[in-house]
Design a protein around this motif. Structure first.
Motif, PDB file in Angstrom:
ATOM      1  N   LYS A   1      -3.890   3.785  -0.001  1.00  0.00           N
ATOM      2  CA  LYS A   1      -4.958   4.716   0.356  1.00  0.00           C
ATOM      3  C   LYS A   1      -5.269   5.586  -0.859  1.00  0.00           C
ATOM      4  O   LYS A   1      -4.389   5.861  -1.680  1.00  0.00           O
ATOM      5  CB  LYS A   1      -4.460   5.568   1.521  1.00  0.00           C
ATOM      6  CG  LYS A   1      -5.391   6.599   2.072  1.00  0.00           C
ATOM      7  CD  LYS A   1      -4.694   7.306   3.242  1.00  0.00           C
ATOM      8  CE  LYS A   1      -5.543   8.368   3.875  1.00  0.00           C
ATOM      9  NZ  LYS A   1      -4.838   9.022   5.019  1.00  0.00           N
TER      10      LYS A   1
ATOM     11  N   ASN B   1      -6.962  11.401  -0.416  1.00  0.00           N
ATOM     12  CA  ASN B   1      -7.087  11.483   1.039  1.00  0.00           C
ATOM     13  C   ASN B   1      -5.731  11.507   1.756  1.00  0.00           C
ATOM     14  O   ASN B   1      -5.679  11.496   2.983  1.00  0.00           O
ATOM     15  CB  ASN B   1      -7.917  10.308   1.562  1.00  0.00           C
ATOM     16  CG  ASN B   1      -9.333  10.313   1.022  1.00  0.00           C
ATOM     17  OD1 ASN B   1      -9.925  11.383   0.849  1.00  0.00           O
ATOM     18  ND2 ASN B   1      -9.876   9.140   0.756  1.00  0.00           N
TER      19      ASN B   1
ATOM     20  N   THR C   1      -2.404  12.947   3.366  1.00  0.00           N
ATOM     21  CA  THR C   1      -1.980  14.207   3.972  1.00  0.00           C
ATOM     22  C   THR C   1      -0.560  14.056   4.496  1.00  0.00           C
ATOM     23  O   THR C   1       0.000  12.949   4.534  1.00  0.00           O
ATOM     24  CB  THR C   1      -2.888  14.608   5.151  1.00  0.00           C
ATOM     25  OG1 THR C   1      -2.634  13.742   6.274  1.00  0.00           O
ATOM     26  CG2 THR C   1      -4.364  14.513   4.760  1.00  0.00           C
TER      27      THR C   1
END
Length: 221
Positions: free
Chosen positions: A50, A54, A56
């Motif tokens: 990913k 982005n 988290t």
């Protein structure tokens, strides 16, 4: 001449050792993290990363195994995974967990994990467990709360709750996605099906018996 032979032998052994190390060890990660992009259409051994911008904390978090799973099924047991499919941050880390809950009399039927060794820690209750070696030797043990037991990678194993109260374990794997092949479902519930005559000969029974067993592994409508 002897010195030359010795030097050649030393170099050969060194090269053989280097080759063994490089082909047998798991590769190190090449970055701090590689959170799995489960929606990507790219096919690789594992999952593509990913975009780091982005990522988290939720990519590394799960409450999925905090509570007991429902065991009102055919075998009276439920496996709840905490692997890369539910915790994308596990991608490339080579570890995962699962919680297994067992009703009284519940069974996690004979199965294998083709990509991982499994270690279980008993949270509650008592279990009878075992695995089979390639020499067809059964290694079995009774477990109680707080006990730990290991199932070697790829070997057929099982867990059975012979007690009168529910039991549960936390299972650890050295793979982000260990895979599971349940013997009964694999052999008698595959799509397309394994021919009846193949299974009849393998299990020394009749095609009619095999056909009857297969009805127990058909998808429930």
């Amino acid at each position: 001449m002897a010195s030359s032979s010795t030097q050649f032998l030393s170099i050969s052994i060194s090269l053989a050792f280097f080759f063994f190390i490089t082909v047998s060890a798991d590769p190190d990660m090449l970055q701090d993290l590689c959170v799995a992009d489960l929606s990507s259409g790219i096919k690789v051994n594992g999952f593509p990363c990913k975009d780091a911008a982005n990522v988290t904390s939720l990519d590394f978090f799960s409450q999925g195994i905090a509570n007991p799973g429902l065991t009102n099924n055919t075998f009276g047991a439920l496996v709840t995974g905490a692997n890369v499919m539910t915790i994308p941050g596990l991608n490339t880390l080579g570890v995962s967990l699962a919680r297994i809950d067992y009703a009284p009399g519940g069974l996690n039927p004979p199965h294998t994990h083709p990509r991982a060794t499994e270690v279980v820690y008993v949270l509650e209750g008592a279990l009878d467990v075992g695995f089979l070696t390639t020499a067809n030797k059964l290694i079995a043990q009774s477990l109680k709360k707080g006990d730990v037991f290991a199932f070697p990678k790829g070997l057929v194993h099982f867990q059975k709750n012979n007690g009168r109260v529910p039991a549960s374990v936390i299972a650890a794997f050295n793979s982000q996605l260990p895979g599971t092949q349940s013997l009964g479902a694999t052999l008698f519930g595959s799509t397309p099906p394994v021919p009846n005559e193949i299974l009849a000969q393998a299990f020394q029974t009749s095609p009619g018996t095999v056909k009857h067993i297969k009805t127990n592994f058909q998808p429930k409508m």
